[in-house]
Design a protein around this motif. Sequence first.
Motif, short mmCIF file in Angstrom:
data_model
loop_
_atom_site.label_atom_id
_atom_site.label_comp_id
_atom_site.label_asym_id
_atom_site.label_seq_id
_atom_site.Cartn_x
_atom_site.Cartn_y
_atom_site.Cartn_z
N ASP A 24 0.85 -1.19 0.00
CA ASP A 24 0.00 0.00 0.00
C ASP A 24 0.89 1.24 0.00
O ASP A 24 1.74 1.41 0.88
N HIS A 25 0.69 2.09 -0.99
CA HIS A 25 1.43 3.35 -1.02
C HIS A 25 1.02 4.24 0.14
O HIS A 25 -0.03 4.05 0.76
N ARG A 26 1.86 5.22 0.41
CA ARG A 26 1.49 6.21 1.42
C ARG A 26 0.10 6.78 1.14
O ARG A 26 -0.24 7.04 -0.01
N THR A 27 -0.65 6.96 2.17
CA THR A 27 -2.01 7.52 2.22
C THR A 27 -3.08 6.52 1.82
O THR A 27 -4.27 6.85 1.84
N PHE A 28 -2.69 5.29 1.47
CA PHE A 28 -3.67 4.29 1.05
C PHE A 28 -3.60 3.04 1.92
O PHE A 28 -2.54 2.66 2.42
N GLY A 29 -4.74 2.38 2.06
CA GLY A 29 -4.79 1.07 2.71
C GLY A 29 -4.23 1.09 4.12
O GLY A 29 -4.56 1.95 4.93
N GLU A 30 -3.36 0.11 4.41
CA GLU A 30 -2.78 -0.02 5.75
C GLU A 30 -1.60 0.91 5.98
O GLU A 30 -1.11 1.00 7.11
N SER A 31 -1.13 1.57 4.95
CA SER A 31 0.05 2.42 5.11
C SER A 31 -0.32 3.77 5.69
O SER A 31 -1.45 4.24 5.59
N GLU A 32 0.68 4.40 6.32
CA GLU A 32 0.49 5.71 6.91
C GLU A 32 0.58 6.79 5.84
O GLU A 32 0.87 6.51 4.68
#
Length: 293
Positions: A62-70
């Motif tokens: 998951d890229h930053r700002t999406f899904g489980e990523s911060e």
Amino acid sequence: MQEERFEFDNAGARLVGVLYRPDGDARGAVVTTGPLTSVKEQAAGVYARAMAERGYAALAFDHRTFGESEGEPRQFENPLGKADDIVAAITALDRDARTAGLPVYALGVCAGGGYMARAVSDDKRVTAFAGIAGVYPDAQQTRTWMGENYQAALDRAAEAEKCWRETGQAETIPAVAAGNGDVAMPLDEAFAYYGTPRGAVDNYVNGFAVQSRAYTLPFDVQEIAERITVPSIIVHSENALMPDLARRFYAALAVEKEQLWLQSQGQIDFYDDPALIAPAADAVARFFARRGQ
């Protein structure tokens, strides 16, 4: 096949992925990235799994700002930021005991084809690049296609970013909706995937930060082609998005290259139709294997 959590940092944010590993020794490490607003359980994960089935360790994240990523604001689509995440993922694969020392390959799907092209042009550690149903925009053509709506979209994006920086509140619109309207992807086939159980996995949020358009609309992939220095394979279809741009991008690649044109119904079936995934992954795996020797 083994599926293992894979975490790494970029720009102070923690990114979360899944590393798919074959049961035997891996031929190499593949980093994948997917379409606009997507998460690792969707197209990127599908192709990561397919590459693991063909003998590669493959990362979907998951890229930053999406899904489980911060990362903030949430659902913020930034092509250069995503390319930078890919570079960070390559560094993480180089440092991880499970993949250290393996040749690294790059695979992008849809918008991820363009993001991956940018990362590959910036990072010389990549051995070979594959774009599957890639979107390779020409910034000037985007402006021409949109006409007066282009500047209006940029103005709205600039105002949304100003508001977020001043208040911390991000304006978002749906990524998809029935009947389309004010959405990021006004395509019926996109709603048929992201807006239904077919593609709307638990980790996915149907949203798009409006300020993203200040970054996505001017993004130009055509000018990147001449800066790519590694062998490249392009998989596309006449019925996928922007086949003419895929042909232009391929023609501009001044490297060892191959192309494979498949018969699809549209763009989205490249994400989940085994009849497309299998031949695409087979071709990419063979292409990568020849370059890893």
